[in-house]
Each structure stands twice: as structure tokens, then as C-alpha cells.
Design a protein around this motif. Structure first.
Motif, short mmCIF file in Angstrom:
data_model
loop_
_atom_site.label_atom_id
_atom_site.label_comp_id
_atom_site.label_asym_id
_atom_site.label_seq_id
_atom_site.Cartn_x
_atom_site.Cartn_y
_atom_site.Cartn_z
N ALA A 152 41.29 47.74 75.78
CA ALA A 152 40.84 48.89 75.01
C ALA A 152 41.83 49.26 73.92
N ALA A 153 43.12 49.29 74.27
CA ALA A 153 44.14 49.67 73.30
C ALA A 153 44.26 48.66 72.18
N ALA A 154 44.14 47.37 72.49
CA ALA A 154 44.24 46.34 71.46
C ALA A 154 43.12 46.48 70.44
N VAL A 155 41.91 46.74 70.91
CA VAL A 155 40.78 46.89 69.98
C VAL A 155 40.90 48.22 69.22
N ALA A 156 41.27 49.29 69.92
CA ALA A 156 41.35 50.60 69.27
C ALA A 156 42.46 50.66 68.22
N SER A 210 19.21 44.66 82.47
CA SER A 210 18.75 45.39 81.28
C SER A 210 19.86 45.55 80.23
N GLU A 211 20.78 44.58 80.17
CA GLU A 211 21.87 44.66 79.20
C GLU A 211 21.36 44.76 77.77
N SER A 212 20.30 44.00 77.45
CA SER A 212 19.74 44.05 76.09
C SER A 212 19.25 45.46 75.76
N GLN A 213 18.62 46.09 76.72
CA GLN A 213 18.12 47.45 76.50
C GLN A 213 19.26 48.41 76.24
N LEU A 214 20.32 48.34 77.06
CA LEU A 214 21.44 49.24 76.89
C LEU A 214 22.13 49.04 75.54
N LEU A 215 22.36 47.79 75.17
CA LEU A 215 22.98 47.49 73.88
C LEU A 215 22.10 47.98 72.73
N SER A 216 20.80 47.81 72.88
CA SER A 216 19.87 48.20 71.83
C SER A 216 19.85 49.71 71.64
N VAL A 217 19.81 50.45 72.74
CA VAL A 217 19.78 51.92 72.65
C VAL A 217 21.06 52.43 71.98
N VAL A 218 22.20 51.91 72.42
CA VAL A 218 23.47 52.34 71.83
C VAL A 218 23.56 51.91 70.37
N HIS A 219 23.09 50.71 70.06
CA HIS A 219 23.10 50.24 68.67
C HIS A 219 22.32 51.20 67.77
N GLN A 220 21.16 51.61 68.22
CA GLN A 220 20.36 52.51 67.39
C GLN A 220 21.00 53.90 67.28
N TYR A 221 21.61 54.35 68.37
CA TYR A 221 22.37 55.61 68.31
C TYR A 221 23.50 55.47 67.29
N GLN A 222 24.15 54.33 67.27
CA GLN A 222 25.26 54.12 66.35
C GLN A 222 24.81 53.92 64.90
N GLN A 223 23.55 53.57 64.69
CA GLN A 223 23.03 53.54 63.33
C GLN A 223 22.80 54.96 62.79
N ALA A 224 22.64 55.90 63.72
CA ALA A 224 22.36 57.29 63.33
C ALA A 224 23.59 58.18 63.40
N THR A 225 24.72 57.66 63.90
CA THR A 225 25.96 58.43 64.03
C THR A 225 27.12 57.56 63.56
N ASP A 226 28.29 58.16 63.46
CA ASP A 226 29.44 57.38 63.00
C ASP A 226 30.65 57.48 63.92
N TRP A 227 30.45 57.93 65.17
CA TRP A 227 31.59 58.08 66.09
C TRP A 227 32.29 56.75 66.31
N HIS A 228 31.53 55.65 66.37
CA HIS A 228 32.13 54.34 66.65
C HIS A 228 32.96 53.82 65.48
N THR A 229 32.84 54.44 64.31
CA THR A 229 33.61 54.00 63.15
C THR A 229 34.94 54.74 63.01
N LYS A 230 35.14 55.79 63.81
CA LYS A 230 36.37 56.57 63.71
C LYS A 230 37.55 55.73 64.21
N ARG A 231 38.69 55.91 63.54
CA ARG A 231 39.86 55.13 63.89
C ARG A 231 41.08 56.03 64.09
N ALA A 232 41.91 55.67 65.07
CA ALA A 232 43.16 56.37 65.26
C ALA A 232 44.09 56.08 64.09
N ALA A 233 45.04 56.99 63.86
CA ALA A 233 45.95 56.83 62.73
C ALA A 233 46.70 55.51 62.78
#
Length: 492
Positions: free
Chosen positions: A159-163, A463-486
């Protein structure tokens, strides 16, 4: 080329295919970032620059020959629980500090076939036993959002390496929340697949009926790319299910949020210790999904109080069995000058294992001992079945189940939590492993201290495809996943 670490996996793939940059340039970029930044984060146990650059050059040659895959030349970090041929594999433990694996885990081998470039091995709680990454023999990993806080665990290094943008994505494992909780603490997307979806061959075992590998990345789309590599049947793993894996990238828009029935367990939102900011951010994300067309349905999950005691009997019992192989005889740490075989066993294990691992081995051995086996272990397995049935009944009326991924945001490093307090922090994640279900974390905002908060969506089997799809569409409508630590904004 100073912003390569800001590109998504799709953008990296397209950039490599279009010769905008080479895999060597991309790999060197990440290696420079690791050299500059990771001393502050301590996400890597082992960095492999020579091997990484050799793999990058081979990837570039494949690109020129027209033989490349979609991910050929993209870097990855592997949790140090996956065996890697010729590279130290420690599971975060002193007892494996000198272990050089003679083979690759299936997940690693599949990554090589896909053309991924291994940057190195990332830190973790010792033998995946922990929720903070502080139990590692190699020291605590820091949360990139606040360096005096933990990144979660056990996949805290991933998690830390990606973040911190020290790898574009990473492999993790999840025995009781070890992908979802650190993803929540570090503002990432992390998927725990259905038990049996990803091969466990070459993945050092903690609790064999609970462990499952999965991807960790910034977005559902990025996770889908890595899931395409990791998923699939493996005849070398007896727990691997022979069901064809989906094309998770192709299915990212395959589930419509409109009409999706999201179960809201009332017991989950009345848990003592649920932080007010966490609850508010999760409820706001559910309102957003409702605005996108989902239907929120209140449900009952009546076995909630049984999650923690059931898990903390079964997991340590399996750990006590799995970890008996570390005896100081065949490989790994061996104590100095043992007087006899019993002394060799005792001192090698007491010197080689940290306190949390010893604690769980003792709990598990006690639960399996004569006179207590039926009272504890067998009873816990019966309750486990009831927990599974509780979920299956809920899925008769809903498509996915929503919950926080953790009751709080990241703890401070060195927080004086006793073991029971720490175990209670797993309340929202461990039932998924007991039932073998898939679940995903998505970042949904921040608390008052600007620490990330995560929403967990739990799906029915496969149902991994379903979970990824729901989150993907949520992320198309929001920008929380694009936020970055300093710290992630620092250029190499």
C-alpha cells in the motif's frame, strides 16, 4: 519525463506501445524515486535494480519485435510473501532473513509471462500477522499520507509503495483484511478475490483456508489489469478453483450501477468504535451511489458479534500448523551452538519469530490441543458455516453489501493498542475471509486529520468483475482515487 509515476496503468501501456518512453526509462524512473523517497517510507525490503533493468530491456526488445503483451514493460512490486526465484523472500521475519527462494510463486511467474518488471519486494507484518506493518523484522513501514502513522497491514508495504508512487501497482495478500485495510488507510483501491480465484502456490502460508492474493493500485481499472495477470486455475494449488477467470478490464463497464441493490447491514453501522468521520464518509459515498441509480437496502447480518472470536481461533490454529516447518533444520534462521535437537527447535523459533507470531502460534496450538479441540476449533468451524449462511441469505435480496473497510483511519506508529484492541479493528474485514467471499476497498474521502477513509463492497462468489465495475463507475464520477499524498508529488 518526470511525471511518469502519475500515469495510470492504461496510460503506461499506451505510452510503451506508442514508444513515448521505453520500459528502461520507466523502470529507471521508479528506481530513482525509490532511491530518493523510500528511506522516509520504508516500503521496500529488497530492491532489485539489476534484475529490473534486465527485465525492462527484454520488454523493450519484445516491443520492437511486435510480441509484447498489454502490460509488457510495466513495473510491479511484490509483497515479500510471494516466493521469487533468486531473490530474498522473508515474509517480514527474522527466521527467513537469509532465505533465497529457489522458485517463483505462480503469481510472480504469471507476472513474468505478462512482461511485468519486478522492482523489488515490499514490507509486511511478519508472516502477514498484523494490521499495522509494525511487526516486520525489518522495521515499520510509514503511511505516505502521514509518516508518523501506520499504512495498515499486513500488506502495508504494498500500500505504501503505491501510495508514494514507488510502484504503479503491487501484489498483496488478504487473510483477514490485509489488502482492504491498508488500501483504506493509504487511499487506494484493493481487491480481495474469492477464495480459490488466485493461486496460493509459492505464497508463504499463514492460514491456508483464509489466505488469498489480490491486486492493490490507485484505481479499479489499474487493479483490473493486475487481476487479469493474477487470476486463474493452477494445478499446483489444490485450493485453486478450476473456473475460467474473467477479462476484468473488458468488464469494467459490465455492471450498471443503476438498479444495483446495495445491502446496508444495520449492525455494521452501530459498531462500538466506529469513527464518526469514517461513518460520515462512507455514508456520503453510498449517497453518491444512490444518486447514480443504486438502491440502498437495509439488511441484517446477525452473526457480527461472532466474527472476531471465530477468526482468532481458526486463523491462529492454521498458523500453528503451517509455521511448524520453520524449525532451524532445513532452511531459515538457526540458533547458534544448540546443545541438542530440542534446544535447536526452541531457540531457533523463539529467536526467529517475533512476539505477535509467537502469540498466535500459542493461541492456535492451545485451541488444537487435546481436550480443547472440540470446545474451541471445532465449534469455531461450525460458527464459520453460520457466518457464511448469513451472507448467502443476504445475497438473496441484494447484489453487493456495503461497509466501512475499517472502523477508524490509520493509527499512529507505536499506538498503545493491546492485541485485543488491534484484533477488534478487523471487525469489518475478517468475515469475508471466513466465508471465502470477494470484497474491494475504494477511497471515499478523508477524516478531519486528512487521513484516507475507505468504503468496502462485498460481493457474492466469483463476482470480482462486478465489484471492479461498480467501483470503476464510482471513480468515473468522483476523484478521491486521484488524490495524492505530498510525498508522492516529489519528483525523482
Amino acid at each position: 519525463m518526470t511525471d511518469l509515476h502519475r500515469l495510470s496503468i492504461r496510460e503506461l501501456s499506451e505510452g510503451l506501445a506508442g514508444s513515448k518512453f521505453s520500459s528502461r526509462e520507466l523502470t529507471e524512473h521508479y528506481l530513482k524515486r525509490i532511491a530518493k523517497i523510500d528511506a522516509q517510507v520504508q516500503s521496500y525490503v529488497t530492491v532489485t535494480p539489476e534484475q529490473a533493468l534486465a527485465q525492462a530491456d527484454a520488454a523493450d526488445a519484445l516491443r520492437k519485435s511486435g510480441m509484447a503483451n498489454v502490460l509488457t514493460g510495466v513495473p510491479v512490486a511484490h509483497k515479500d510473501i510471494f516466493c521469487t526465484h533468486g531473490i530474498k523472500t522473508t515474509a517480514g521475519s527474522k527466521i527467513l532473513d537469509n532465505f533465497i527462494s529457489p522458485y517463483d510463486a505462480t503469481v510472480v511467474a504469471k507476472g513474468k509471462v505478462a512482461g511485468l518488471v519486478t522492482l523489488g519486494k515490499v514490507n509486511m507484518d511478519e508472516f502477514a500477522m498484523g494490521s499495522t506493518s509494525e511487526s516486520s523484522y525489518f522495521g515499520a513501514t510509514k503511511n505516505p499520507w502521514a509518516l508518523d502513522h501506520v499504512p495498515g497491514g499486513s500488506s502495508g508495504g504494498s500500500a505504501a509503495a503505491v501510495a508514494a508512487d514507488l510502484a504503479p501497482f503491487a501484489t498483496g495478500t488478504d487473510t483477514g483484511g490485509s489488502i482492504r485495510q491498508p488500501a483504506s488507510f493509504c487511499g487506494l483501491t484493493g481487491l480481495k478475490p474469492t477464495y480459490g480465484r488466485v493461486s496460493r502456490f509459492g505464497m508463504i502460508a499463514y492460514a491456508s483456508s483464509l489466505d488469498q492474493g489480490g491486486p492493490m493500485a490507485r484505481s479499479a481499472e489499474d487493479c483490473a489489469y493486475l487481476m487479469n495477470v493474477m487470476a486463474g486455475h493452477d494445478e499446483r494449488d489444490s485450493t485453486s478453483v478450476n473456473i475460467d477467470a474473467d477479462d476484468y478490464v473488458a468488464n469494467l463497464n459490465g455492471t450498471s450501477v443503476k438498479g444495483l441493490r446495495i445491502g446496508i447491514p444495520k449492525q455494521y453501522f452501530n459498531v462500538a468504535g466506529l469513527d464518526a468521520d469514517v461513518k460520515a464518509r462512507v455514508e456520503e459515498s453510498l449517497k453518491k451511489l444512490e444518486d447514480m441509480g443504486a438502491t440502498l437496502v437495509e439488511i441484517d447480518l446477525n452473526m457480527t458479534d461472532a466474527y472476531v472470536p471465530t477468526y482468532y481461533l481458526i486463523a491462529p490454529a492454521e498458523a500453528s500448523s503451517n509455521l511448524q516447518r520453520f524449525d532451524g533444520v532445513r532452511y531459515g534462521y538457526r540458533c547458534e551452538n544448540p546443545v541438542d535437537l530440542t534446544d535447536l527447535y526452541k531457540r531457533s523459533r523463539s529467536e526467529g519469530f517475533g512476539p505477535e507470531v509467537q502469540r498466535r502460534i500459542l493461541i492456535g496450538t492451545y485451541a488444537l490441543s487435546a481436550g480443547y479441540y472440540d470446545a474451541y476449533y471445532v465449534k469455531a468451524q461450525k460458527v464459520r458455516r453460520l457466518i457464511q449462511q448469513d451472507f448467502l441469505k443476504a445475497f438473496e435480496s441484494v447484489d453487493v453489501i456495503a461497509a466501512p473497510s475499517a472502523p477508524t483511519t490509520a493509527y499512529k506508529i507505536g499506538a498503545s493498542l493491546d492485541p485485543v484492541e488491534m484484533y477488534l479493528g478487523d471487525i469489518y474485514t475478517i468475515a469475508v475471509n471466513l466465508a471465502g467471499l470477494p470484497a474491494i476497498n475504494a477511497p471515499v474521502g478523508f477524516d478531519k486529520d486528512q487521513l484516507p477513509v475507505g468504503l468496502q463492497l462485498i460481493g457474492n462468489y466469483w463476482s470480482e468483475s462486478q465489484l471492479l465495475s461498480v467501483v470503476h463507475q464510482y471513480q468515473q464520477a468522483t476523484d478521491w482515487h486521484t488524490k495524492r499524498a505530498a510525498i508522492a508529488e516529489e519528483n525523482a
